[in-house]
Design an enzyme around this catalytic site. Structure first.
Site, mmCIF file in Angstrom:
data_model
loop_
_atom_site.group_PDB
_atom_site.id
_atom_site.type_symbol
_atom_site.label_atom_id
_atom_site.label_comp_id
_atom_site.label_asym_id
_atom_site.label_seq_id
_atom_site.Cartn_x
_atom_site.Cartn_y
_atom_site.Cartn_z
ATOM 1 C CG HIS A 72 25.247 55.306 34.591
ATOM 2 N ND1 HIS A 72 26.171 54.893 33.673
ATOM 3 C CD2 HIS A 72 24.337 54.307 34.670
ATOM 4 C CE1 HIS A 72 25.860 53.694 33.220
ATOM 5 N NE2 HIS A 72 24.732 53.320 33.804
ATOM 6 C CE1 TYR A 201 32.342 59.068 29.437
ATOM 7 C CE2 TYR A 201 32.864 59.902 27.251
ATOM 8 C CZ TYR A 201 31.972 59.726 28.283
ATOM 9 O OH TYR A 201 30.684 60.205 28.157
ATOM 10 C CE LYS A 297 27.864 68.279 28.929
ATOM 11 N NZ LYS A 297 26.968 67.564 29.806
ATOM 12 C CE1 TYR A 385 28.614 61.902 32.020
ATOM 13 C CE2 TYR A 385 30.230 62.469 30.344
ATOM 14 C CZ TYR A 385 29.275 61.606 30.841
ATOM 15 O OH TYR A 385 28.954 60.459 30.151
HETATM 16 P P1 FAS Z 1 18.169 66.223 14.751
HETATM 17 O O1 FAS Z 1 19.171 66.262 13.634
HETATM 18 O O2 FAS Z 1 18.123 65.055 15.659
HETATM 19 O O3 FAS Z 1 16.701 66.362 14.142
HETATM 20 C C1 FAS Z 1 16.436 67.270 13.079
HETATM 21 C C2 FAS Z 1 15.204 66.759 12.340
HETATM 22 O O4 FAS Z 1 14.885 67.702 11.315
HETATM 23 C C3 FAS Z 1 15.471 65.425 11.650
HETATM 24 O O5 FAS Z 1 14.450 64.509 11.959
HETATM 25 C C4 FAS Z 1 15.490 65.784 10.171
HETATM 26 O O6 FAS Z 1 14.978 64.750 9.357
HETATM 27 C C5 FAS Z 1 14.582 66.995 10.129
HETATM 28 N N1 FAS Z 1 14.846 67.870 8.977
HETATM 29 C C6 FAS Z 1 16.033 68.181 8.421
HETATM 30 N N2 FAS Z 1 15.852 69.019 7.377
HETATM 31 C C7 FAS Z 1 14.509 69.237 7.274
HETATM 32 C C8 FAS Z 1 13.700 70.003 6.402
HETATM 33 N N3 FAS Z 1 14.233 70.711 5.404
HETATM 34 N N4 FAS Z 1 12.366 69.993 6.578
HETATM 35 C C9 FAS Z 1 11.807 69.279 7.606
HETATM 36 N N5 FAS Z 1 12.524 68.524 8.471
HETATM 37 C C10 FAS Z 1 13.851 68.515 8.292
HETATM 38 N N6 FAS Z 1 24.690 63.547 20.826
HETATM 39 C C11 FAS Z 1 25.057 63.016 22.004
HETATM 40 O O7 FAS Z 1 24.789 63.637 23.049
HETATM 41 N N7 FAS Z 1 25.716 61.801 22.061
HETATM 42 C C12 FAS Z 1 25.997 61.074 20.911
HETATM 43 O O8 FAS Z 1 26.578 59.999 20.968
HETATM 44 C C13 FAS Z 1 25.618 61.585 19.659
HETATM 45 N N8 FAS Z 1 25.855 60.880 18.514
HETATM 46 C C14 FAS Z 1 25.490 61.426 17.302
HETATM 47 C C15 FAS Z 1 25.723 60.747 16.080
HETATM 48 C C16 FAS Z 1 25.349 61.310 14.849
HETATM 49 C C17 FAS Z 1 25.615 60.571 13.562
HETATM 50 C C18 FAS Z 1 24.748 62.582 14.826
HETATM 51 C C19 FAS Z 1 24.369 63.227 13.505
HETATM 52 C C20 FAS Z 1 24.508 63.264 16.020
HETATM 53 C C21 FAS Z 1 24.861 62.693 17.267
HETATM 54 N N9 FAS Z 1 24.617 63.338 18.478
HETATM 55 C C22 FAS Z 1 24.967 62.828 19.676
HETATM 56 C C23 FAS Z 1 23.990 64.595 18.508
HETATM 57 C C24 FAS Z 1 22.518 64.346 18.363
HETATM 58 O O9 FAS Z 1 22.073 63.515 19.388
HETATM 59 C C25 FAS Z 1 21.869 65.689 18.290
HETATM 60 O O10 FAS Z 1 22.401 66.573 19.262
HETATM 61 C C26 FAS Z 1 20.380 65.631 18.448
HETATM 62 O O11 FAS Z 1 19.887 64.723 17.500
HETATM 63 C C27 FAS Z 1 19.868 67.042 18.240
HETATM 64 O O12 FAS Z 1 18.528 66.965 18.052
HETATM 65 P P2 FAS Z 1 17.808 67.949 17.024
HETATM 66 O O13 FAS Z 1 18.281 69.335 17.256
HETATM 67 O O14 FAS Z 1 16.364 67.631 17.126
HETATM 68 O O15 FAS Z 1 18.385 67.571 15.575
HETATM 69 C C1 PHB Z 2 26.212 56.914 23.815
HETATM 70 O O1 PHB Z 2 25.833 56.068 24.633
HETATM 71 O O2 PHB Z 2 25.843 56.932 22.619
HETATM 72 C C2 PHB Z 2 27.166 57.982 24.280
HETATM 73 C C3 PHB Z 2 27.415 58.108 25.633
HETATM 74 C C4 PHB Z 2 28.295 59.096 26.072
HETATM 75 C C5 PHB Z 2 28.909 59.921 25.146
HETATM 76 C C6 PHB Z 2 28.644 59.802 23.777
HETATM 77 C C7 PHB Z 2 27.767 58.818 23.348
HETATM 78 O O3 PHB Z 2 29.785 60.877 25.579
#
Ligand code: FAS
Ligand code: PHB
Length: 390
Positions: A72, A201, A297, A385
């Site tokens: 994009h 957005y 991010k 961004y």
């Molecule tokens: P993660 O949380 O993805 O992974 C951590 C892993 O550690 C998990 O698999 C968990 O099961 C495991 N774990 C936890 N405790 C443990 C333990 N005691 N022992 C062993 N394993 C354990 N980011 C965006 O950029 N855009 C979005 O739209 C967006 N939406 C999101 C929505 C939600 C609901 C959440 C929670 C996050 C969102 N994020 C988004 C942020 C998300 O993408 C995170 O930045 C990304 O998953 C980070 O990756 P990790 O650091 O690997 O953490």
């Molecule tokens: C998504 O596609 O999940 C998404 C994209 C842009 C954002 C947040 C979430 O800023």
């Protein structure tokens, strides 16, 4: 059992770190508390910065992303019923972002890890870490009722916001900074064509909305909702009706609705832990910091943390140089705080803050009008961004 680096968590941080270390010839084992299916079932991020694309390419896990991902060059800001395009490509001298879901990134990394025979222990229970102040840290966990112990030179805490690693650090050894936002995001994934070919957005007096996608046949939509809302209060019809209210007439007319295949409410917070290193324990990704998803991010910061960490471990093991591990926390935090600022700023600009009253809405609209009419202001938005340099 022993290894050079024990990675806790098989999310994007842990899996990407594992591949970067494998490429450098550094042995690593991942311990994950959930099943692989559970990890893949979480619907999260959707936009990859160029740096994240580069990291996946560096470890040879980019084929499907380049085949199925959507590059994009811009996105729209919608306010006062009008859409204004932010031309990322022109404003950043040719940079772009890649729309490719976190689920797909995780799937590709899991398959790559399995293909080269790297060890991942899923469904590990009661994971605990110990002795990380010394040079022989330990990880213990239960599997099928048996207790196991893993020795390593380093532990990488990639276990997310609710993980065990940060929680294992004595409170007087770390400082946390937090801001909780007074609303959440209600997200819907549906197999319907996206309303536009780029993201939208929206700042509206009914609240924020985001039109995103996973492909040209699968869309991802979000609307700001009160923190008191529960997902079972929102029928699909109610969601589509509210989303349509928050779109401009053209997008509202083009919106294709359909049954949700995922629907969830995520709270929004900004959170940072300082430092990100404690002896032989290194935190990366959501284990160390959280950003509101407005600026896309979260996943990208996780990727930049582990790129720094992989370089630091490589220098240690391959060149006996400790400078990388010594500088990791300061280097990672410098980039984390810039992304925290951008995510906070974009969230503050685009969402309704009921307690702030009508004045805040007028100031937001004034800032948006300035933003889309100023080369300098839109360049600042664009370069944050697409991702600041590593
Ligand atoms: P993660 O949380 O993805 O992974 C951590 C892993 O550690 C998990 O698999 C968990 O099961 C495991 N774990 C936890 N405790 C443990 C333990 N005691 N022992 C062993 N394993 C354990 N980011 C965006 O950029 N855009 C979005 O739209 C967006 N939406 C999101 C929505 C939600 C609901 C959440 C929670 C996050 C969102 N994020 C988004 C942020 C998300 O993408 C995170 O930045 C990304 O998953 C980070 O990756 P990790 O650091 O690997 O953490
Ligand atoms: C998504 O596609 O999940 C998404 C994209 C842009 C954002 C947040 C979430 O800023």
């Amino acid at each position: 059992m022993n290894t050079q680096v024990a990675i806790i968590g098989a999310g994007p941080s842990g899996l990407l770190l594992g591949q970067l270390l494998y490429k450098a010839g550094i042995d690593n084992i991942i311990i994950e508390r959930q099943s692989a299916a559970y990890v893949l079932g979480r619907i999260r991020a959707g936009v990859l910065e160029q740096g994240t694309v580069d990291a996946l390419t560096e470890v040879g896990v980019d084929a499907r992303m380049h085949q199925e991902g959507l590059p994009h060059d811009g996105f729209d800001l919608l306010f006062k019923g009008q859409r204004h395009r932010i031309d990322l490509n022109a404003l950043t001298g040719g940079k772009r972002v890649m729309v490719y879901g976190q689920t797909e990134v995780t799937k590709d990394l899991m398959q790559a890890r399995e293909k080269v025979g790297l060890k991942t222990i899923y469904s590990a229970e009661d994971v605990a870490i110990a002795d990380f102040d010394g040079v022989h840290p330990k990880v213990s966990y239960s599997l099928d009722g048996q207790r196991h112990e893993l020795s390593a030179r380093f532990i990488a805490g990639c276990d997310g916001f609710h993980g065990v690693c940060r929680a294992s650090v004595p409170a007087d050894r770390l400082e946390t900074y937090e801001k909780v936002y007074p609303f959440g995001w209600l997200g819907v994934l549906a197999d319907v064509p996206p309303v536009a070919h780029e993201l939208i957005y929206a700042n509206t007096n009914r609240g924020f909305a985001l039109c995103s996608m996973r492909s040209m046949t699968r869309s991802r939509y979000y609307i700001q909702c009160p923190l008191t809302d529960r997902v079972d209060q929102w029928s699909d019809d109610a969601f589509w009706t509210e989303l349509r209210h928050r779109l401009d007439p053209e997008a509202a007319a083009q919106l294709v609705t359909g049954p949700s295949i995922e629907k969830s409410i995520a709270p929004l917070r900004s959170f940072v832990t300082e430092p990100m290193r404690f002896g032989s324990l290194f935190l990366a990704g959501d284990a160390a910091h959280i950003v509101p998803p407005t600026g896309a991010k979260g996943l990208n910061l996780a990727a930049s943390d582990v790129r720094y960490l992989a370089r630091a471990f490589s220098s240690y093991f391959l060149d006996k140089d400790e400078q990388g591990i010594t500088q990791y926390s300061e280097k990672a935090l410098a980039r984390v705080w810039k992304a925290e600022r951008f995510s906070w700023w974009f969230t503050s600009l685009m969402h309704q803050f009921p307690a702030e009253g009508a004045f805040n809405q007028k100031v937001q609209e004034a800032e948006l009008a300035y933003l889309v009419s100023s080369q300098a202001a839109s360049t600042a938005l664009a370069e944050n961004y697409v991702g600041l340099p590593l």
